[in-house]
Design a protein around this motif. Sequence first.
Motif, PDB file in Angstrom:
ATOM      1  N   GLU A 155      -5.359   4.885  -0.062  1.00 23.75           N
ATOM      2  CA  GLU A 155      -6.990   4.174   0.406  1.00 23.75           C
ATOM      3  C   GLU A 155      -7.368   3.381  -1.018  1.00 23.75           C
ATOM      4  O   GLU A 155      -6.962   3.891  -1.833  1.00 23.75           O
ATOM      5  N   TRP A 156      -7.907   2.282  -1.517  1.00 27.89           N
ATOM      6  CA  TRP A 156      -8.123   1.328  -1.760  1.00 27.89           C
ATOM      7  C   TRP A 156      -9.669   1.854  -2.774  1.00 27.89           C
ATOM      8  O   TRP A 156     -10.835   2.323  -2.451  1.00 27.89           O
ATOM      9  N   ARG A 157      -9.442   2.074  -4.178  1.00 27.89           N
ATOM     10  CA  ARG A 157     -10.535   2.989  -4.841  1.00 27.89           C
ATOM     11  C   ARG A 157     -10.597   1.760  -5.963  1.00 27.89           C
ATOM     12  O   ARG A 157      -8.778   1.638  -6.889  1.00 27.89           O
ATOM     13  N   ARG A 159     -15.981   5.151  -4.476  1.00 29.28           N
ATOM     14  CA  ARG A 159     -15.178   4.821  -4.690  1.00 29.28           C
ATOM     15  C   ARG A 159     -14.681   3.327  -5.921  1.00 29.28           C
ATOM     16  O   ARG A 159     -13.426   2.675  -6.064  1.00 29.28           O
ATOM     17  N   ARG A 191      -1.770   2.268  -7.590  1.00 30.50           N
ATOM     18  CA  ARG A 191      -2.553   2.370  -6.503  1.00 30.50           C
ATOM     19  C   ARG A 191      -0.835   2.055  -5.620  1.00 30.50           C
ATOM     20  O   ARG A 191      -0.169   2.821  -5.395  1.00 30.50           O
ATOM     21  N   VAL A 212      -0.395   3.257   2.743  1.00 29.47           N
ATOM     22  CA  VAL A 212      -0.799   2.362   2.171  1.00 29.47           C
ATOM     23  C   VAL A 212      -2.417   3.401   1.590  1.00 29.47           C
ATOM     24  O   VAL A 212      -2.862   3.677   2.950  1.00 29.47           O
ATOM     25  N   PRO A 256      -4.150  -0.611 -10.124  1.00 26.68           N
ATOM     26  CA  PRO A 256      -3.398  -1.850  -9.364  1.00 26.68           C
ATOM     27  C   PRO A 256      -1.965  -1.485 -10.265  1.00 26.68           C
ATOM     28  O   PRO A 256      -1.584  -0.984  -8.663  1.00 26.68           O
ATOM     29  N   TRP A 272       1.453   4.682  -3.634  1.00 27.60           N
ATOM     30  CA  TRP A 272       2.924   3.766  -2.443  1.00 27.60           C
ATOM     31  C   TRP A 272       3.961   3.695  -2.241  1.00 27.60           C
ATOM     32  O   TRP A 272       4.777   4.360  -1.628  1.00 27.60           O
TER      33      TRP A 272
END
Length: 355
Positions: free
Chosen positions: A231-233, A66, A241, A229, A238, A245
């Motif tokens: 998955e934070w990778r 990730r 992401r 939201v 930014p 979203w």
Amino acid sequence: MSQQEAPVSGAPAYAPPPAARRKPWFLIGLLAFIVIGGAGWTAAWFYASGRAVQEIDRWMAAEAERGRSWSCADRQFGGFPFRFELICTEPTVTFTGPAGGSAKATRAHAVAQVWNPRHIIAEFDGPGVISSPQAGEITATWSLLQVSGVGRGNDLDRLSVAADDYALTQGGTVFFGARHAEFHVRHTPGSDAATLDIAAGVKGATGVTTAAGGAAPIDGALEMTATQVPEWRAVLAPAARLQAWQAAGGRVKLLEARLSGGGGAMNATGEIGLDPERRPSGTINLTMANAPALMSALSAAGLMPAFMVNLAPALAVVGMPGTLDGAPASTFPFTFRDGRISLGMLPLGKIGPAF
């Protein structure tokens, strides 16, 4: 005198028969149970600890995919007989995404109970260093930094971070400090994994202090729910992401966003997202009580430019009458729609894409 002999003087008149000797089987069985049970617990602990080490390595490998690479200068595992303990010297996480950067602390001590290994509590020793190509190097200090996490499958279900006497310094200047700060995030119960409850708070917060050291501390609280939201990778920028979203129809429901200090207070509620053109879309209701006192406190704390204090009288004129915590207040209902922002029925101007 009778012909029977009299008893010898000083001898007891009756002597009970000797007690039967108790067999030691009960004590032997109890001792055997303790020994076998202890040996079994020891074997189970070492087996479980080995599995725990494997899970840690597997988690670190998944994190690396990730874009978050974790490492320790030295790693020790222990905690026998009732806990699992991990001591990591110089814990470091390196972000391999477009923004890059890293964060590290001096030492981490993580603990989980044998009967609840998915709940991990860790304490970090400072100072810590956060670095990125954009912001340079920032030093973080604290008297206590504690992290609590609860796992669900291979992911986190809940995460909490709390710090006392927290401060961020860059170039020898403290630009943010708080007597206490905390952050909590969890998957919303009964909702899908992409819906998160987020809460945060600060007590005694200050920004860049003046030469005289004058700073009126500010208290703040945040509570909101975010949907869709991703998955934070770290491997994603930014903007990517945010785009994911927005494309999924994500929204933020603001339950509370509060600041207080100097005898004034402010609170915001509402719901907002991004429209197909990536512009803010929704409503935010802002309420301020004793705006001059609050804005003066924010300026004194180094959290607001001084010139903005002069806007406080104008806010009382354009705001609608309301109350906050029972005190008279001014309410500002902001609406974001089709790239425009308005205050009630009063148009304020245009607003562009968020990214």
